[in-house]
Design a protein around this motif. Structure first.
Motif, PDB file in Angstrom:
ATOM      1  N   UNK A   5      40.436  38.204  36.819  1.00 53.20           N
ATOM      2  CA  UNK A   5      39.951  38.225  38.200  1.00 53.20           C
ATOM      3  C   UNK A   5      40.877  37.430  39.122  1.00 53.20           C
ATOM      4  N   UNK A   6      41.322  36.261  38.656  1.00 58.95           N
ATOM      5  CA  UNK A   6      42.239  35.441  39.455  1.00 58.95           C
ATOM      6  C   UNK A   6      43.545  36.178  39.697  1.00 58.95           C
ATOM      7  N   UNK A   7      44.056  36.819  38.651  1.00 63.21           N
ATOM      8  CA  UNK A   7      45.303  37.584  38.791  1.00 63.21           C
ATOM      9  C   UNK A   7      45.123  38.681  39.827  1.00 63.21           C
ATOM     10  N   UNK A   8      44.052  39.438  39.711  1.00 64.48           N
ATOM     11  CA  UNK A   8      43.838  40.561  40.623  1.00 64.48           C
ATOM     12  C   UNK A   8      43.607  40.088  42.060  1.00 64.48           C
ATOM     13  N   UNK A   9      42.914  38.983  42.237  1.00 63.85           N
ATOM     14  CA  UNK A   9      42.690  38.452  43.580  1.00 63.85           C
ATOM     15  C   UNK A   9      43.984  37.937  44.189  1.00 63.85           C
ATOM     16  N   UNK A  10      44.755  37.209  43.416  1.00 61.68           N
ATOM     17  CA  UNK A  10      46.008  36.648  43.928  1.00 61.68           C
ATOM     18  C   UNK A  10      46.997  37.748  44.286  1.00 61.68           C
ATOM     19  N   UNK A  11      47.145  38.708  43.398  1.00 64.73           N
ATOM     20  CA  UNK A  11      48.115  39.780  43.605  1.00 64.73           C
ATOM     21  C   UNK A  11      47.588  40.883  44.507  1.00 64.73           C
ATOM     22  N   UNK A  12      46.265  40.892  44.709  1.00 64.21           N
ATOM     23  CA  UNK A  12      45.615  41.962  45.458  1.00 64.21           C
ATOM     24  C   UNK A  12      46.016  43.323  44.889  1.00 64.21           C
ATOM     25  N   UNK A  13      45.883  43.419  43.584  1.00 69.78           N
ATOM     26  CA  UNK A  13      46.259  44.647  42.895  1.00 69.78           C
ATOM     27  C   UNK A  13      45.022  45.370  42.384  1.00 69.78           C
ATOM     28  N   UNK A  14      45.174  46.642  42.151  1.00 72.38           N
ATOM     29  CA  UNK A  14      44.095  47.452  41.584  1.00 72.38           C
ATOM     30  C   UNK A  14      44.092  47.267  40.062  1.00 72.38           C
ATOM     31  N   UNK A  15      43.006  47.650  39.406  1.00 73.02           N
ATOM     32  CA  UNK A  15      43.001  47.578  37.942  1.00 73.02           C
ATOM     33  C   UNK A  15      44.149  48.384  37.332  1.00 73.02           C
ATOM     34  N   UNK A  35      51.878  31.354  40.635  1.00 73.74           N
ATOM     35  CA  UNK A  35      52.117  30.072  41.314  1.00 73.74           C
ATOM     36  C   UNK A  35      53.011  30.248  42.533  1.00 73.74           C
ATOM     37  N   UNK A  36      53.974  31.147  42.424  1.00 74.96           N
ATOM     38  CA  UNK A  36      54.957  31.329  43.488  1.00 74.96           C
ATOM     39  C   UNK A  36      54.590  32.436  44.478  1.00 74.96           C
ATOM     40  N   UNK A  37      53.498  33.135  44.258  1.00 75.66           N
ATOM     41  CA  UNK A  37      53.175  34.357  44.975  1.00 75.66           C
ATOM     42  C   UNK A  37      53.242  34.225  46.503  1.00 75.66           C
ATOM     43  N   UNK A  76      55.268  44.347  40.378  1.00 74.49           N
ATOM     44  CA  UNK A  76      54.809  43.134  41.061  1.00 74.49           C
ATOM     45  C   UNK A  76      55.758  42.757  42.192  1.00 74.49           C
ATOM     46  N   UNK A  77      57.043  42.948  41.981  1.00 69.05           N
ATOM     47  CA  UNK A  77      58.024  42.677  43.044  1.00 69.05           C
ATOM     48  C   UNK A  77      57.761  43.591  44.237  1.00 69.05           C
ATOM     49  N   UNK A  78      57.440  44.848  43.974  1.00 70.76           N
ATOM     50  CA  UNK A  78      57.136  45.777  45.055  1.00 70.76           C
ATOM     51  C   UNK A  78      55.860  45.363  45.783  1.00 70.76           C
ATOM     52  N   UNK A  79      54.848  44.898  45.056  1.00 70.10           N
ATOM     53  CA  UNK A  79      53.644  44.364  45.691  1.00 70.10           C
ATOM     54  C   UNK A  79      53.963  43.137  46.522  1.00 70.10           C
ATOM     55  N   UNK A  80      54.802  42.281  45.993  1.00 71.44           N
ATOM     56  CA  UNK A  80      55.187  41.060  46.706  1.00 71.44           C
ATOM     57  C   UNK A  80      55.906  41.399  48.017  1.00 71.44           C
ATOM     58  N   UNK A  81      56.712  42.451  48.006  1.00 72.80           N
ATOM     59  CA  UNK A  81      57.485  42.833  49.181  1.00 72.80           C
ATOM     60  C   UNK A  81      56.646  43.477  50.285  1.00 72.80           C
ATOM     61  N   UNK A  82      55.430  43.912  49.955  1.00 72.11           N
ATOM     62  CA  UNK A  82      54.554  44.504  50.961  1.00 72.11           C
ATOM     63  C   UNK A  82      54.030  43.406  51.875  1.00 72.11           C
ATOM     64  N   UNK A  83      53.840  43.736  53.152  1.00 75.20           N
ATOM     65  CA  UNK A  83      53.236  42.734  54.053  1.00 75.20           C
ATOM     66  C   UNK A  83      51.846  42.327  53.558  1.00 75.20           C
ATOM     67  N   UNK A  84      51.580  41.023  53.612  1.00 69.53           N
ATOM     68  CA  UNK A  84      50.286  40.491  53.133  1.00 69.53           C
ATOM     69  C   UNK A  84      49.580  39.729  54.244  1.00 69.53           C
ATOM     70  N   UNK A  85      49.257  40.394  55.296  1.00 72.28           N
ATOM     71  CA  UNK A  85      48.595  39.708  56.423  1.00 72.28           C
ATOM     72  C   UNK A  85      47.121  39.776  56.307  1.00 72.28           C
TER      73      UNK A  85
END
Length: 85
Positions: A5-15, A35-37, A76-85
């Motif tokens: 749950x923590x991983x999915x919340x932090x990354x805002x990723x789907x299952x 940690x670096x997200x 994950x890098x592609x998710x990280x590169x998306x705007x997270x506003x």
């Protein structure tokens, strides 16, 4: 160990996007990513993981990541590169 749950919340990723192999076989890598997200330090960490002579590959003292782990890191890098506003 970090909960799913923590991983999915932090990354805002789907299952579907959940980094299962990283969680199971490389939890230290997933923990570092989490940690670096929200930090600018995530960019060089991803770069290091994804370059052939970085943590993720080509060094003579280790085998590198299996293909599925590489794919998860890239995703994950592609998710990280998306705007997270």
């Amino acid at each position: 160990m970090i909960s799913r749950e923590t991983v999915m919340q932090t990354l805002k990723c789907s299952p579907y996007e959940y980094p299962r192999m990283l969680d199971e076989r490389f939890p230290h890598v997933l923990e570092n990513i989490l940690k670096l997200w929200d930090s600018p330090d995530a960019e060089p960490y991803f770069a290091d993981l994804l370059q052939p002579n970085g943590r993720g590959g080509g060094r003579m003292d280790r085998d590198g990541f299996p293909e599925q782990a590489w794919e998860e890191i890239l995703q994950l890098k592609q998710l990280y590169d998306k705007p997270r506003h």
